[in-house]
Design an enzyme around this catalytic site. Structure first.
Site, short mmCIF file in Angstrom:
data_model
loop_
_atom_site.label_atom_id
_atom_site.label_comp_id
_atom_site.label_asym_id
_atom_site.label_seq_id
_atom_site.Cartn_x
_atom_site.Cartn_y
_atom_site.Cartn_z
N GLY A 1 0.79 -1.32 0.05
CA GLY A 1 -0.22 0.00 -0.16
C GLY A 1 0.91 1.25 0.03
O GLY A 1 0.47 2.29 -0.63
N GLU B 1 2.41 6.43 7.19
CA GLU B 1 3.77 6.38 6.91
C GLU B 1 4.33 7.66 7.38
O GLU B 1 5.43 7.43 7.96
CB GLU B 1 3.51 6.41 5.33
CG GLU B 1 2.97 5.59 4.56
CD GLU B 1 3.23 4.16 4.95
OE1 GLU B 1 4.28 3.99 5.43
OE2 GLU B 1 2.44 3.26 5.04
N GLU C 1 5.07 -1.59 13.03
CA GLU C 1 3.78 -1.47 12.68
C GLU C 1 2.70 -1.25 13.36
O GLU C 1 1.65 -0.67 13.01
CB GLU C 1 3.98 -2.77 11.54
CG GLU C 1 4.66 -2.93 10.43
CD GLU C 1 4.77 -1.90 9.28
OE1 GLU C 1 3.88 -0.70 9.41
OE2 GLU C 1 5.85 -1.67 8.48
#
Length: 942
Positions: A318, A355, A377
């Site tokens: 992504g 991000e 993450e």
């Protein structure tokens, strides 16, 4: 990095119930893995001087000087890598990573007094470990700086990792080539020889040679450009901060950009292909807002002078958090104000947020090794919700968080799950860590900890963690050490390293157990797989609680000995004030001030556990939903629906009681309970579709439509309302149209006819476009027209909606053609293929085609998508996980066992075999009960 289910769901669908995507989506499992055991012989047959997969720790890289020259015509590149190193013990062998590179020369430079000497190095290659050994003529001295210089060449990758080729087609039809990088987790070594492990942080100086017609960008700003030959320019970029190799990035392209400055003077730019730069404004504004939020929240300034966001036409995941140059799928970054839906807006916002959170969690502070990937993450996933709830309150993202927890629980309930922190070694095992357990479960347990400690105490702990470990690497326990210095904001104080309660505190929000140890508590959530089932039995004022390891299948429910420290929360019929109780033992009892009609645990679904209410507990809660459902929050209503069906799977609750509970949905209007209801009900008829049980299947579909008909009828065919109202509308109308509810179908047909007559130039309400396309695609002319519009559309949002519609065709020939065409990677890019194969695999007309395609093309698939990759995992699960017959189970077992080293040991194979077995068991137990229930009188009221 944004990965997994987000990878494959169009932005339109990122926050929607998976079953709704035609009811085509399933949870993405952990990735596949394979291992390669070979004796350490170099490629020339001589002994290789290092046996381990991990690099030795006595050679430390300090500084890289990279020169890269890519030829976008021949699709090759040349490079020179200079690495300043130091040795902590004498050695004449330097081991580092290199993969698919042709090394032409290696030398070792050192300064002796005023003289710079250069010695040639012998090079040995060991491909199984993707390592090279540089052999020096004499041992390196301890503590002296040396520089290794390596000249090499390579081919731009045809896959979507490493230094790879990407293409796009202009409005005029010209195909243009660019080169981009994606190094996480282990592909930096395919672009330059390096110490490709996250703990080997260094500074990087990047120089890129390019043609004048191209633009080069990298992690840092451009310092200068030098003409080195006619038609050849060399760009010099500033030196990076200290960082890991997987965060290095560079792009050579003809992109255009737009820019803005943050309040603190950071230049933020969005790059895209020229024809789509007008779709970059929303991402730019969002990035500026979020970067400013994170600087304030973390109390640490963003350390680079710029932050670029680049939309890459070919991109497998992504998005990727390269420091200073984050890269994205076009659909994850670009927002077409005319054609993008409310869900697209939410998707772009969350991915950009993810991000940018990584610039602190992951980039500034990095996990020591990939076993603790969740520190990167899980935190980035969690911070999406923390940041966007503040910066974009209109999106109401808090409503969607717990849905992530339900999704990962589907995976985490299987024996093939794994602890959040899991030992990994080879690249395939590392790739398998990029799964829902690292992302969603990581985020869910962090949310639980924040709810436990209080938002301010939690924030203080993570700020201390980031400040202490800036530019360093950490392990699981480093985070808990920082958190342990913080106490819950409820009257507790620190004593002897523990949080201890003040006995005189008047706080009503009490954690009853004394002496909380954060590290011990959180280790129970990170070092064990799975999650607890809390069984609650009310006896007068006494509430008896028992915890056990939840597993779907009763026969697998033998005791594992797992014990969690569970921060329980509850409300009752007599008090909506949240009460708290820390359950650290297998059983315990709490005493209420008075008897209650009902008790609801896990308030707001802030805890990562499910609850079973014994005796008449479920009857009381079902009565509450039917009589006054708004007494409890929409999140609590959704969690009751989820928990009830989880308990059906392991035999604690009957399917009839769970179905009875859903009948209240006829009066529900909030998005998450409706979505959770669909998430539980749609998979039931999806299993029936694979068993050819047409009569009951059709009765069940009719029941679902009757249940939601009033809500479907109340939807307008517009883009009005809040984001959640618009997302609910989009999915309800899609459901109605796919299930052939005639008022929906007629409206969609009329819209499609007008849109087609206007040659696709009519502006449809973006939130109903999916439903319109889903109806229009069902005749051959409509399908062909949509495919033509797909070829010419510049809107990634529109293309994703068309792609989705093409996959739900009921024409087998069209579906077969679509599989063949998308696998070529020409008009439909190869990045879309896993999603298309999975979507066709969940289509009742297409699932046989998808399964056959996977088997017949396995060798080609593992050439395009690596063993161990989430892409391959998605395809395996997408084509098989809805099977529900023993014949199919044997077919799946036989095929994968025949693959041997080409995939027989993949973890995703274990998962799909386990899932199919569960499907069979569930259907055998519940199908007849469902058939009888569908005939019951209570349904006549719908």
């Amino acid at each position: 990095m944004i990965s997994l289910s987000i990878r494959w769901a169009p932005a339109t669908m990122l926050f929607l119930p998976s079953s709704l995507l035609i009811l085509l989506t399933v949870s993405t499992p952990s990735s596949c893995q394979s291992s390669d055991m070979m004796s350490p012989k170099a490629s020339n047959g001589t002994p290789f001087p290092w046996e381990k997969m991990r690099l030795p720790e006595h050679i430390i890289p300090v500084y890289y000087d990279l020169l890269i020259h890519a030829n976008l015509t021949t699709l090759t590149f040349e490079g020179t890598t200079e690495i300043e190193i130091t040795a902590s013990q004498p050695t004449s062998t330097i081991i580092l990573h290199s993969h698919l590179l042709q090394i032409s020369k290696a030398t070792l430079k050192t300064r002796v007094g005023e003289r710079l000497s250069a010695e040639p190095l012998r090079v040995l290659e060991y491909p199984p470990h993707e390592q090279i050994a540089l052999l020096a003529p004499e041992p390196l001295a301890v503590g002296i700086p040396y520089t290794v210089v390596i000249d090499y060449a390579g081919h731009l990758s045809e896959h979507l990792n490493g230094f790879y080729k990407s293409t796009y087609r202009t409005k005029e039809g010209e195909v243009r080539v660019l080169a981009s990088t994606h190094f996480e987790p282990t592909a930096a070594r395919t672009a330059f020889p390096c110490f490709d492990e996250p703990a080997f942080k260094a500074n990087f100086s990047v120089k890129i040679r390019r043609e004048p017609r191209h633009l080069a960008i990298s992690n840092m700003p451009l310092v200068k450009s030098v003409t080195v030959a006619e038609g050849l320019i060399e760009d010099h970029f500033d030196v990076t901060v200290k960082m890991s190799t997987y965060l290095v990035a560079f792009i050579i392209s003809d992109f255009k950009s737009i820019s803005k400055m943050t309040k603190s003077g950071v230049k933020v730019s969005v790059y895209s292909v020229p024809d789509k730069i007008h779709q970059a404004d929303y991402a730019l504004d969002t990035a500026v807002t979020l970067l400013e939020f994170y600087e304030d929240y973390f109390s640490i300034p963003y350390p680079l002078p710029k932050q670029d966001l680049a939309a890459i036409p070919d991109f497998e995941s992504g998005a990727m958090e390269n420091w200073g140059l984050t890269t994205y799928r076009e659909s994850s970054l670009l927002f077409d104000i005319e054609k993008s839906s409310a869900a697209d807006q939410l998707g772009v916002t969350m991915i950009v947020s993810h991000e940018l959170a990584h610039q602190w969690f992951g980039n500034l502070v990095t996990m020591q090794w990939w076993n603790d990937l969740w520190l990167n993450e899980g935190f980035a996933k969690f911070m999406e919700f923390v940041s966007v709830s503040v910066t974009h309150p209109e999106l109401k993202v808090d409503d969607y968080f717990f849905g992530k927890c339900f999704n990962v629980m589907e995976v985490d309930a299987l024996n093939s799950s794994h602890p959040i922190s899991t030992a990994v070694e080879d690249p395939a095992q590392i790739r398998e860590m990029f799964d829902e357990v690292s992302y969603e479960k990581g985020a869910c347990i962090l949310n639980m900890l924040r709810d436990y400690l209080g938002a301010d105490a939690f924030k203080s702990g993570i700020v201390q963690y980031l400040q202490k470990y800036s530019y360093r690497n950490t392990r699981n326990e480093d985070l808990w050490d920082r958190m342990a210095s913080i106490c819950p904001t409820d009257g507790t104080e620190r004593m002897d390293g523990f949080c201890s309660r003040d006995p005189h505190s008047s706080s009503t929000s009490h954690w009853r157990q004394e002496g909380l140890d954060v590290k011990t508590m959180m280790n129970t959530w990170t070092l064990q797989k799975g999650f607890p089932l809390i069984t609650v039995t009310v006896r007068g004022k006494n509430v008896h609680m028992r915890q056990e390891h939840y597993r779907k299948a009763p026969e697998d429910a033998s005791e594992t000995g797992y014990l969690w420290h569970v921060p329980l929360t509850f409300i009752t019929s007599k008090s909506d004030s949240v009460q708290r109780f820390l359950l650290k033992t297998k059983t315990d009892v709490l005493i209420l001030p008075e008897e209650v009609e009902w008790i609801k645990f896990n308030v707001g679904m802030n805890g990562y556990y499910i609850v079973h209410y014994e005796d008449d507990g479920w009857d009381s809660l079902t009565g509450l939903l039917k009589g006054a459902h708004t007494t409890i929050s929409s999140n609590d209503r959704a969690s009751l629906i989820n928990n009830a069906f989880q308990l059906v799977s392991n035999g604690k609750l009957s399917i009839e009681k769970a179905l009875d509970l859903t009948l209240y949905l006829k009066r529900e209007t909030e998005i998450m309970p409706v979505f959770q209801g669909l998430n539980e009900l749609i998979p039931m008829y999806k299993l029936m579709e694979k068993r050819d049980m047409n009569e009951v299947e059709n009765q069940f579909k009719a029941f679902l439509l009757r249940l939601l008909r009033d809500l479907i009828d109340s939807q307008t065919w517009t883009d009005e309302g809040s984001v959640s109202q618009r997302m609910l509308r989009s999915q309800l109308l899609l459901l109605g149209c796919v299930r052939k509810y005639q008022p929906c179908v007629r409206r969609a047909e009329a819209y499609f006819r007008e849109w087609k007559e206007a040659d696709g130039n009519l502006s449809l309400p973006s939130d109903v476009t999916l439903a319109v396309f889903a109806v229009g695609v069902q005749n051959p002319e409509g399908w062909d027209f949509l495919y033509r519009k797909y070829q010419s559309s510049l809107s990634t949002s529109e293309k994703e909606k068309i792609e989705f519609a093409l996959c739900i065709s009921q024409d087998e020939d069209k579906l077969q053609w679509l599989l063949n065409e998308s696998f070529k990677g020409d008009v439909i890019k190869i990045q879309e293929f896993p999603h298309i194969l999975g979507a066709v695999g969940r289509n009742p007309v297409g699932y046989r085609l998808a399964w056959q395609f996977l088997r017949e093309n396995w060798d080609k698939l593992i050439q395009k998508f690596e063993l161990g990759s989430p892409s391959l995992t998605y395809m395996v699960i997408g084509t098989t996980s809805q099977f529900s017959t023993r014949a199919r189970l044997e077919e799946v077992k036989e095929f994968f066992s025949s693959l041997k080293e080409k995939g027989s040991q993949l973890r995703c194979v274990q998962q799909t075999i386990e899932t199919i077995g569960e499907n069979i068991r569930w259907m055998d137990k519940n199908f007849e009960k469902i058939r009888v229930w569908l005939q019951s009188e209570k349904l006549e009221l719908l």
